[in-house]
Write a protein that holds these residues in place. Structure first.
Motif, PDB file in Angstrom:
ATOM      1  N   ASP A 184       5.599  -5.451  -4.563  1.00 31.16           N
ATOM      2  CA  ASP A 184       6.426  -4.327  -4.121  1.00 31.16           C
ATOM      3  C   ASP A 184       7.155  -3.690  -5.300  1.00 31.16           C
ATOM      4  O   ASP A 184       7.684  -4.386  -6.157  1.00 31.16           O
TER       5      ASP A 184
ATOM      6  N   MET B  70       1.365   1.216   6.152  1.00 35.64           N
ATOM      7  CA  MET B  70       0.932  -0.068   6.696  1.00 35.64           C
ATOM      8  C   MET B  70      -0.558  -0.232   6.399  1.00 35.64           C
ATOM      9  O   MET B  70      -1.296   0.750   6.348  1.00 35.64           O
ATOM     10  N   SER B  71      -0.957  -1.460   6.241  1.00 34.07           N
ATOM     11  CA  SER B  71      -2.360  -1.667   5.889  1.00 34.07           C
ATOM     12  C   SER B  71      -3.285  -1.197   7.008  1.00 34.07           C
ATOM     13  O   SER B  71      -4.433  -0.847   6.763  1.00 34.07           O
ATOM     14  N   LYS B  72      -2.759  -1.160   8.272  1.00 32.02           N
ATOM     15  CA  LYS B  72      -3.630  -0.696   9.355  1.00 32.02           C
ATOM     16  C   LYS B  72      -3.696   0.829   9.430  1.00 32.02           C
ATOM     17  O   LYS B  72      -4.492   1.390  10.175  1.00 32.02           O
ATOM     18  N   GLU B  73      -2.848   1.530   8.691  1.00 35.96           N
ATOM     19  CA  GLU B  73      -2.865   2.993   8.663  1.00 35.96           C
ATOM     20  C   GLU B  73      -4.245   3.470   8.191  1.00 35.96           C
ATOM     21  O   GLU B  73      -4.804   2.935   7.229  1.00 35.96           O
TER      22      GLU B  73
ATOM     23  N   SER C 136      -6.883   5.338   6.192  1.00 37.09           N
ATOM     24  CA  SER C 136      -6.775   5.779   4.801  1.00 37.09           C
ATOM     25  C   SER C 136      -6.628   7.290   4.734  1.00 37.09           C
ATOM     26  O   SER C 136      -7.055   8.010   5.638  1.00 37.09           O
TER      27      SER C 136
ATOM     28  N   THR D 127      -0.112  -4.910  -6.287  1.00 35.69           N
ATOM     29  CA  THR D 127      -0.092  -6.360  -6.062  1.00 35.69           C
ATOM     30  C   THR D 127       1.307  -6.860  -5.732  1.00 35.69           C
ATOM     31  O   THR D 127       1.471  -7.965  -5.273  1.00 35.69           O
TER      32      THR D 127
ATOM     33  N   LYS E 140      -3.196   0.745  -3.936  1.00 35.08           N
ATOM     34  CA  LYS E 140      -2.827  -0.629  -3.562  1.00 35.08           C
ATOM     35  C   LYS E 140      -2.162  -1.316  -4.754  1.00 35.08           C
ATOM     36  O   LYS E 140      -2.693  -1.292  -5.866  1.00 35.08           O
TER      37      LYS E 140
ATOM     38  N   LEU F  87       0.863  -1.175   0.000  1.00 36.04           N
ATOM     39  CA  LEU F  87       0.000   0.000   0.000  1.00 36.04           C
ATOM     40  C   LEU F  87       0.903   1.230   0.000  1.00 36.04           C
ATOM     41  O   LEU F  87       1.835   1.304   0.806  1.00 36.04           O
TER      42      LEU F  87
ATOM     43  N   GLU G  81       5.538   4.056   1.611  1.00 33.60           N
ATOM     44  CA  GLU G  81       4.755   2.850   1.817  1.00 33.60           C
ATOM     45  C   GLU G  81       3.997   3.037   3.125  1.00 33.60           C
ATOM     46  O   GLU G  81       4.532   3.591   4.089  1.00 33.60           O
TER      47      GLU G  81
ATOM     48  N   ASP H 239      -4.015   7.156  -1.862  1.00 32.59           N
ATOM     49  CA  ASP H 239      -3.539   5.830  -1.458  1.00 32.59           C
ATOM     50  C   ASP H 239      -3.770   4.873  -2.618  1.00 32.59           C
ATOM     51  O   ASP H 239      -4.832   4.890  -3.241  1.00 32.59           O
TER      52      ASP H 239
ATOM     53  N   ARG I 115       1.234   5.635  -0.300  1.00 30.96           N
ATOM     54  CA  ARG I 115       0.577   6.956  -0.325  1.00 30.96           C
ATOM     55  C   ARG I 115       1.435   7.862  -1.206  1.00 30.96           C
ATOM     56  O   ARG I 115       2.634   7.991  -0.988  1.00 30.96           O
TER      57      ARG I 115
END
Lengths: 225, 617
Positions: A72, A99-102, A104, A70, A68, A2, A97, A66, A4
């Motif tokens: 790196d 983190m997916s928990k960041e 949005s 598939t 996404k 992911l 980059e 942001d 930004r």
């Protein structure tokens, strides 16, 4: 992966609205051949989102989105690939980059700074100071259902100064509390019995912030853990 | 590239300002000081429509391949900007350079439908160029036009300096070479037109003199300049595979009518429907090679980022390698996220199977164009499709998961009776009945059948070119009859505007006398006649009345075979005698084989290629 990304929007493309920018970027990513992720389902679409819609006619030096992927990709390679296929006036400046928990970009925006070029100099430093000394700045605002509500702008104005003929204001932005720069201008003029003419001003977005122990540009995210 | 002609305050007032800013991906920019020829390529309708037109894209690409020429786009400003430009006296500008087009060398207009004629005048007027060719001076651009409508150029012959009859790929280049040489040697406009007139396919109206009989028909149509050809023969590309196709078409910012890659499979149509002008004027069928199309599809997707490819041709399912092409477009890894759409397919097993492969999940509506309700009527128009084909096609589509069917018909076809009209309503009902013959568990969704009727407009270069068109009142009676006789539970009925069809009928077969009418209508304020919300028939009626002219002379009158038709001087390859034979067969309700089945010696063989030879080999 992911990421930004930060980009600027300037020149004639400022007249391309938000939805058309989405379509334009979707085609740009396809041309760039980057490994962008597609959503599941019958009608798959690319997974990306803008932090904040930019109004038609407004330029910006700091827009965020942001995206996404598939797999790196090194940031400089990614930015180069996109910039090569970006339409005139769009330049990708930087990226991190996340983190997916960041949270949005879209959900975390709290404020934005605008620079408004005043083409017809009728605004004075005193007018700005007078407005900011008020406790409340009520305006009438139509909500999405078309109902007219009274709305207090004052808490949404974080800072405003008049400098070298430009109004520079930092105001609330985002889904929780959103103030448009025109609302502030309109109010400022109305307090002085002046009317607002869109053509007298040139709007430019300088920065978009989220709250990370104070207002921080959206690209400043916690790295690592 | 950052220059905008319109001020921000104007752009912020109008709907979709991105129509006017240029700068799209693949738009072509050149240094104006390094080009000898400035060419404004105009589609006289709003950007959203014009940018969806393949022909414009082909010409833009073709002309800009020259280093000595910069071709830029011009569209009609939408009504909001139109008003502002008039009030503020702003000259119409080209999208790329954002500079007024009044100083350009050429304004080239593509004319796709008759109802844009007033928009052509509007474009010239906004550009601050005199409307009449004879009023323009050496300082004004040359105004030229092409496209299907110029197969009868007469109604707009006073406004256009020269017409190009045929396909631009053939000799637009040679014409530009001639112009450049001419410009460098300081020749006059008239001198250039005299050179242009020697080119095949070029028609300079000022070089012809028309005289009329007392009854208003043409007495003679003769060149008055030694360089003008008595017959102007269309020019067409015979090698479609080798013709220059735009590999980097412009990608508009805003959503246009066709927001996708368009692949042209072939030109011409093998079918020979008797009402169809395109089916005659683009003869013979000329296909592109399969391998070339496969490569072009991938290349154009790469260059545009579009997520959809559409196959475009007059009757796409007649392409010899359609199955192989469709399979490739569905399976190629380079096109993984690209959908295929298939317009204008005929109803048969093959098409239904192909359609189900393509749209496996989201079933959009399926479109059938039987054109007429009764078998007798379909035989008259040579639409060789049987009721059985239609019903079977619909049934298979329903079984394949479609539940929305759109059907197109024409009203007012030659020899049409009340019975033929009612047959349209009946066919709609028969389709509904097909639905209910399916097992109940296949009918979970609600069925939607939409019947649409347009009014038949006899066009030049068709077997019906001599026929009178039904009056507006007759049209309305027919559509009311259908409306009274359909079961509204499952069938929705739409009908075209009869007044628009009448005016289109007038313009389609008009002569030079109509220039005055069009000018008058324009001066009365007609704009965007092709848009029902802007079309005002009263203005047209007033203009005819003011000039003491009768519009029925043009649309309702049946011509004698001997009459000199205004477009007779144009040679499309297909012989007038073939058209007349077809007309006689139509009157008897007899059909004719199409080019896939056999040759009818229509005359198109004179182009020495295409299907006329391919099928014989």
């Amino acid at each position: 992966m992911l990421v930004r990304l930060k980009f600027k929007k300037e020149g004639p493309i400022r007249f391309v609205g938000h939805l058309d920018m989405m379509r334009t970027f979707q085609k740009m990513f396809s041309r760039a051949g980057i490994p962008i992720a597609y959503s599941e389902g019958f009608n798959p679409h690319q997974v990306f989102s803008f932090a904040s819609a930019l109004a038609v006619g407004v330029t910006s030096e700091s827009e965020y989105m942001d995206v996404k992927l598939t797999k790196d990709v090194a940031m400089d390679i990614l930015l180069e690939a996109i910039n090569e296929k970006a339409p005139v006036g769009i330049v990708f400046l930087d990226g991190v980059e996340i983190m997916s928990k960041e949270t949005s970009a879209m959900a975390s925006v709290v404020a934005a700074t605008y620079k408004i070029e005043v083409l017809n100099p009728i605004i004075t430093v005193d007018m700005v100071a007078e407005m900011m000394s008020q406790d409340t700045l009520m305006i009438r605002k139509k909500n999405k259902k078309g109902k007219i509500n009274d709305f207090d702008l004052r808490p949404g104005i974080i800072n405003i100064v008049l400098k070298e003929g430009n109004l520079i204001m930092t105001i609330a932005n985002g889904s929780h509390f959103n103030v448009k720069p025109e609302m502030v201008l309109e109010k400022l003029l109305a307090l002085n019995d002046l009317s607002y003419e869109r053509g007298d001003y040139r709007f430019h977005r300088v920065e978009i912030y989220h709250d990370h122990n104070g207002l921080r540009p959206l690209l400043e995210v916690k790295l690592g853990s | 590239m950052n220059k905008l002609f319109l001020e921000d305050k104007i752009l912020l007032q109008v709907e979709k300002p991105a129509r006017y800013i240029g700068n799209e991906v693949n738009a072509i920019y050149k240094n104006e000081n390094e080009v000898a020829i400035r060419f404004a390529l105009c589609f006289p309708d709003v950007y959203d429509i014009g940018m969806s037109h393949l022909g414009l894209s082909i010409l833009y690409n073709l002309l800009n391949q020259r280093d000595d020429l910069w071709c830029e786009r011009v569209f009609s400003p939408w009504v909001d900007l139109d008003r502002i430009m008039e009030e503020e006296k702003l000259p119409l500008f080209a999208l790329e350079s954002q500079e007024p087009i009044k100083t350009f060398d050429f304004i080239g207009i593509t004319i796709q439908y008759e109802m844009c004629y007033t928009n052509i005048l509007r474009v010239l007027d906004l550009a601050q160029i005199p409307l009449l060719s004879k009023d323009r001076t050496e300082d004004h651009p040359l105004v030229c036009a092409g496209g299907p409508c110029v197969y009868n150029p007469e109604p707009i012959s006073d406004f256009i300096d020269f017409f190009y009859i045929g396909e631009g790929e053939v000799q637009l280049d040679a014409l530009m070479d001639a112009y450049k040489f001419h410009k460098e040697s300081g020749g006059t406009k008239k001198a250039f037109l005299e050179i242009a007139a020697t080119f095949e396919g070029i028609y300079v109206p000022a070089f012809y003199e028309v005289s009329y009989n007392e009854d208003g028909t043409i007495e003679s149509f003769l060149p008055n300049n030694p360089n003008a050809r008595p017959q102007v023969k269309k020019v067409i590309m015979m090698d479609m595979t080798g013709s220059r196709y735009p590999m980097k078409p412009i990608v508009p910012y805003i959503q246009t009518v066709h927001d996708r890659v368009v692949l042209e499979l072939f030109r011409g149509c093998a079918r020979g429907c008797r009402f169809c002008q395109a089916g005659i004027i683009y003869r013979p069928v000329r296909e592109k090679d399969l391998e070339a199309l496969k490569e072009q599809a991938i290349e154009i997707v790469k260059n545009t980022g579009h997520d959809e490819i559409s196959l475009i041709s007059l009757s796409s399912s007649d392409y010899s390698h359609l199955n192989a092409l469709a399979s490739h477009l569905i399976e190629a890894p380079e096109l993984a996220h690209v959908n295929l759409s298939l317009p204008s397919l005929r109803i048969d097993d093959f098409s239904i199977e192909l359609m189900s492969k393509v749209q496996d999940v989201r079933k959009s509506s399926l479109t059938f164009a039987p054109e007429a309700g009764s078998q007798r009527m379909r035989d008259v128009i040579n639409k060789n499709i049987s009721e059985e084909d239609i019903l079977k096609g619909a049934y298979e589509a329903f079984m394949g998961g479609w539940n929305r069917v759109k059907m197109y018909f024409m009203l007012g076809l030659p020899t049409e009776t009340e019975e033929d009209v009612l047959a349209i309503a009946k066919l709609g009902q028969d389709i509904v009945n097909q639905w209910f013959t399916m097992p109940g568990d296949m009918r979970k969704q609600r069925l939607q059948v939409v019947l649409s009727t347009s009014f038949f407009i006899p066009k030049p270069f068709t077997p019906f070119q001599w026929m009178g068109q039904a009056s507006s009142d007759a049209f309305l009676e027919k559509s009311k009859l259908i409306n009274r006789n359909i079961n509204k539970k499952n069938i929705k009925y739409n009908s075209h505007d009869a007044d628009t069809s009448r005016i289109e009928g007038v313009l389609a077969r008009g002569d030079r006398k109509l220039n005055e009418v069009i000018l008058k209508v324009y001066q009365k304020g007609a704009r965007y006649d092709a848009w029902s919300e802007h079309f005002d028939v009263a203005l047209w009626n007033e203009a005819f009345a003011d000039l003491g002219m009768d519009s029925a002379f043009y649309n309702e009158r049946t011509r004698e075979l001997e009459e000199i038709l205004p477009w007779d001087f144009i040679d499309v390859g297909v012989n007038k005698s073939f058209l007349h034979d077809e007309f006689l067969l139509a009157s008897k309700g007899e059909t004719t084989v199409n080019c896939l089945e056999g040759c009818t010696n229509c005359g198109a063989m004179c182009f020495e290629g295409g299907i006329c030879y391919a099928r014989k080999a």
